[in-house]
Enzyme design. Structure first.
Site, short mmCIF file in Angstrom:
data_model
loop_
_atom_site.label_atom_id
_atom_site.label_comp_id
_atom_site.label_asym_id
_atom_site.label_seq_id
_atom_site.Cartn_x
_atom_site.Cartn_y
_atom_site.Cartn_z
N LYS A 201 28.44 84.61 15.14
CA LYS A 201 29.55 83.85 14.56
C LYS A 201 28.98 82.59 13.92
O LYS A 201 28.31 81.79 14.58
CB LYS A 201 30.55 83.48 15.64
N LYS A 224 31.29 72.43 14.18
CA LYS A 224 30.93 73.30 15.30
C LYS A 224 29.47 73.76 15.22
O LYS A 224 29.10 74.80 15.78
CB LYS A 224 31.90 74.50 15.35
N LYS A 255 30.89 87.55 12.01
CA LYS A 255 31.99 86.75 11.50
C LYS A 255 31.47 85.51 10.80
O LYS A 255 30.61 84.86 11.36
CB LYS A 255 32.87 86.35 12.68
C1 PBG Z 1 38.15 80.27 17.71
C2 PBG Z 1 38.21 81.21 16.57
C3 PBG Z 1 38.14 80.89 15.21
C4 PBG Z 1 38.40 82.06 14.53
C5 PBG Z 1 38.58 83.07 15.47
N1 PBG Z 1 38.43 82.53 16.72
C6 PBG Z 1 37.97 79.58 14.52
C7 PBG Z 1 36.80 78.75 14.76
O1 PBG Z 1 35.80 79.18 15.32
O2 PBG Z 1 36.87 77.59 14.38
C8 PBG Z 1 38.49 82.17 13.04
C9 PBG Z 1 39.31 83.30 12.52
C10 PBG Z 1 39.72 83.16 11.10
O3 PBG Z 1 39.34 82.22 10.38
O4 PBG Z 1 40.48 84.03 10.67
N2 PBG Z 1 37.05 80.21 18.49
#
Ligand code: PBG
Length: 331
Positions: A201, A224, A255
């Site tokens: 991620k 983050k 992701k």
């Molecule tokens: C939270 C999370 C996020 C997403 C999924 N779970 C946001 C982030 O990490 O700030 C993003 C999903 C999207 O943008 O559709 N941990």
């Protein structure tokens, strides 16, 4: 100069008619490739549209159940849930995440009661519950604490599993949490609850509309980058995946999606495990903006991205287009 093979070889031959293109097509998209992310909000009979994601809404639990029924009808095997926690339940330590009666758990239980055939995937991370919008706990200097965060994530995964979640999906990027969550699930008797690790991620600019949807955009202090990955790195994604698999992840996710298809392909080639991609909120918003500007056809764009995910090696895709794509495939 003509190639030596031409005209014996004419690659257009197999493209010349629909029946032939259908025969030789390498990848296919079906509704069973889709996971539909849905946002839950408090109340009853509520549909609350999200401005930065045209066509996507937050739904109260009773209406989320209706969405789950639509998923069943359309052949979408799984939905993913995200809560919009009321401001007064957010705190520095995000403790609402481990409340067995929180919005998530109510939604999980209601769906599993009414539509048990549809899989329910739940996000394990603290950002919808913290007053600072981070996925973990902060120390006095504002650094994210790894192991103390995992302690809470374990409890969060357990309340979700006890409420009926079928797949828990840690999206927090703390080190070592997959193994600890697996051990806790086993000890609590949830042998068949799967873990889909948000393994690779990235700290991405494509999450903005999601943060609107769960109400954390305005709250987030800083970024983050100390826990989510650097978009520059691919080797590191393979290490993340290896680590999560070694700790007991059943499936892994990459992701965002489209800008990271190289990662999907490398993970698939290296590990031969089910790989999923999350076509995130900013990707969705980009397609919507293109369609609204007349720059492309929404349905065609959405379908082509689905095919791209499958071709890259995905077993499935988390996408806000899940319902639309399933409808198009059914027509
Ligand atoms: C939270 C999370 C996020 C997403 C999924 N779970 C946001 C982030 O990490 O700030 C993003 C999903 C999207 O943008 O559709 N941990």
């Amino acid at each position: 100069m003509t190639s030596a093979a031409f005209p014996a070889l004419r690659l257009r031959r197999t493209r010349s008619a629909p029946w032939s293109r259908a025969l030789v097509s390498e990848a296919a998209v079906t509704p069973s490739d889709l996971i539909w992310p849905l946002f839950v909000t408090e109340g009853k009979g509520i549909e609350d549209p999200i401005a930065s994601m045209p066509g996507v809404s937050r739904w109260s639990v009773d209406l989320i159940v209706e969405r789950a029924k639509e998923a069943r009808t359309l052949g979408i095997p799984c939905i993913a849930l995200f809560p919009n926690t009321p401001a007064e339940r957010r705190s520095d330590d995000g403790r609402e995440a481990v409340n067995p009666d929180n919005l998530m758990c109510s939604a999980i239980a209601a769906i599993k009661d009414a539509v048990p055939e549809v899989g329910v995937l739940t996000d394990v991370a603290l950002d919808p519950y913290t007053s600072h919008g981070h996925d973990g706990l902060l120390d006095a200097k504002g650094r994210i604490l790894n192991d103390a965060t995992s302690d809470v994530l374990i409890e969060q995964a357990l309340v979700q599993a006890r409420a009926g979640a079928d797949i828990v999906a840690p999206s927090d990027m703390m080190d070592g949490r997959v193994g600890r969550i697996r051990a806790a699930l086993e000890a609590d008797g949830h042998h068949d609850v799967q873990i889909m690790a948000y393994a690779a991620k990235y700290a991405s600019a494509f999450y903005g509309p999601f943060r609107d949807a769960v109400g954390s955009r305005g709250l987030l202090k800083g970024d983050k980058r100390t826990y989510q990955m650097d978009p520059a790195n691919a080797e590191e994604a393979l290490r993340e995946v290896a680590m999560d698999l070694a700790e007991g992840a059943d499936t892994v996710m990459v992701k965002p999606g489209l800008p990271y298809l190289d990662i999907v392909r490398r993970v698939k080639d290296r590990f031969q495990v089910p790989v999923f991609a999350y076509q995130v909120s900013g990707e969705y918003a980009m397609i919507e903006a293109a369609a609204a500007a007349g720059a492309g056809d929404r349905d065609a764009l959405a379908l082509e991205t689905m095919l791209a995910f499958k071709r890259a090696g995905c077993s499935g895709v988390l996408t806000y287009y899940a319902k639309r794509v399933a409808e198009l495939l059914g027509d």
